[in-house]
Design a protein around this motif. Structure first.
Motif, PDB file in Angstrom:
ATOM      1  N   SER A 120      58.509  36.725  50.197  1.00  0.00           N
ATOM      2  CA  SER A 120      58.278  37.612  51.336  1.00  0.00           C
ATOM      3  C   SER A 120      59.536  37.676  52.180  1.00  0.00           C
ATOM      4  CB  SER A 120      57.090  37.136  52.185  1.00  0.00           C
ATOM      5  OG  SER A 120      57.403  35.913  52.815  1.00  0.00           O
ATOM      6  N   GLY A 121      59.639  38.731  52.930  1.00  0.00           N
ATOM      7  CA  GLY A 121      60.760  38.890  53.847  1.00  0.00           C
ATOM      8  C   GLY A 121      60.225  39.049  55.250  1.00  0.00           C
ATOM      9  N   ILE A 122      61.110  39.079  56.196  1.00  0.00           N
ATOM     10  CA  ILE A 122      60.715  39.294  57.581  1.00  0.00           C
ATOM     11  C   ILE A 122      60.804  40.792  57.845  1.00  0.00           C
ATOM     12  CG2 ILE A 122      61.262  38.819  59.994  1.00  0.00           C
ATOM     13  CD1 ILE A 122      62.751  36.289  58.953  1.00  0.00           C
ATOM     14  N   THR A 123      59.736  41.358  58.374  1.00  0.00           N
ATOM     15  CA  THR A 123      59.763  42.765  58.743  1.00  0.00           C
ATOM     16  C   THR A 123      59.559  42.876  60.243  1.00  0.00           C
ATOM     17  OG1 THR A 123      57.405  42.994  58.279  1.00  0.00           O
ATOM     18  CG2 THR A 123      58.920  43.615  56.521  1.00  0.00           C
ATOM     19  N   PHE A 124      60.025  43.966  60.791  1.00  0.00           N
ATOM     20  CA  PHE A 124      59.894  44.225  62.220  1.00  0.00           C
ATOM     21  C   PHE A 124      58.980  45.421  62.408  1.00  0.00           C
ATOM     22  CE2 PHE A 124      61.028  46.748  65.890  1.00  0.00           C
ATOM     23  CZ  PHE A 124      60.937  45.818  66.899  1.00  0.00           C
ATOM     24  N   SER A 125      58.012  45.281  63.286  1.00  0.00           N
ATOM     25  CA  SER A 125      57.146  46.388  63.663  1.00  0.00           C
ATOM     26  C   SER A 125      57.119  46.472  65.182  1.00  0.00           C
ATOM     27  CB  SER A 125      55.720  46.171  63.155  1.00  0.00           C
ATOM     28  OG  SER A 125      55.699  46.166  61.758  1.00  0.00           O
ATOM     29  N   PRO A 126      57.397  47.630  65.740  1.00  0.00           N
ATOM     30  CA  PRO A 126      57.363  47.742  67.204  1.00  0.00           C
ATOM     31  C   PRO A 126      55.927  47.633  67.719  1.00  0.00           C
ATOM     32  CG  PRO A 126      57.708  49.871  66.188  1.00  0.00           C
ATOM     33  CD  PRO A 126      57.740  48.880  65.083  1.00  0.00           C
ATOM     34  N   ARG A 127      55.791  47.096  68.900  1.00  0.00           N
ATOM     35  CA  ARG A 127      54.471  47.053  69.547  1.00  0.00           C
ATOM     36  C   ARG A 127      53.990  48.482  69.759  1.00  0.00           C
ATOM     37  NH1 ARG A 127      53.707  41.823  71.997  1.00  0.00           N
ATOM     38  NH2 ARG A 127      55.685  40.696  71.978  1.00  0.00           N
TER      39      ARG A 127
END
Length: 165
Positions: free
Chosen positions: A140-147
């Protein structure tokens, strides 16, 4: 094909250093239509020489030799890159991408149209180092999701940076 032939083919396919993003790395950082990229870790150096890292969800590949990112102007990373453009960007993505991207950053838009407190920087890729080990896979990788409350802003900011091409 014998086992030794297969191993030889794998060895030839493995690269150690490259002057630009290899195709598989470029594809991970070149998401179209404001899609979410994996989170990268951007490393800079403070004025006193202390190393500093910060996660960024806005780093995008423009070409295999050019990255673009958004940073708040009050962020330590922004100040460090304005003072000393040397940077290293780390990317980890399944199943087998673990790279360090060395480059030099510069501000290309001091104030974004969608947010006067954010800037757009570009990083000229100088070298890509393959940090992936052959003994495993990345699950797995780190993903970014905006609030939710800033999703529209984030999509507009990413769109502005993408449209600069």
């Amino acid at each position: 094909m014998s086992n030794s032939d297969s191993q030889g083919s794998q060895e030839k396919a493995r690269w150690r250093r490259a002057p630009e993003l290899p195709q598989e790395v470029f594809a991970v950082l070149r998401k179209p239509n404001r899609a979410i990229n994996p989170c990268t870790i951007v490393a800079t150096v403070d004025a006193d020489g202390t190393p500093r890292t910060a996660p960024f969800g806005s780093v995008r590949a423009v070409t295999p030799r050019l990255l673009r990112m958004i940073s708040a102007r009050y962020h330590d990373t922004y100040a460090n890159l304005c003072r000393d453009g040397r940077t290293m960007v780390a990317l980890v993505a399944p199943p087998d991408i673990a790279v360090s991207i060395r480059g030099r950053a510069r501000v290309v838009r001091e104030r974004m149209n969608v947010d006067e407190h954010s800037a757009v920087l570009e990083i000229d890729v100088e070298e890509v180092k393959n940090d992936m080990v052959r003994t495993g896979v990345i699950e797995s990788g780190i993903t970014f999701s905006p609030r939710d409350e800033i999703r529209d802003w984030f999509e507009a900011a990413i769109g502005e940076a993408e449209d600069m091409e």
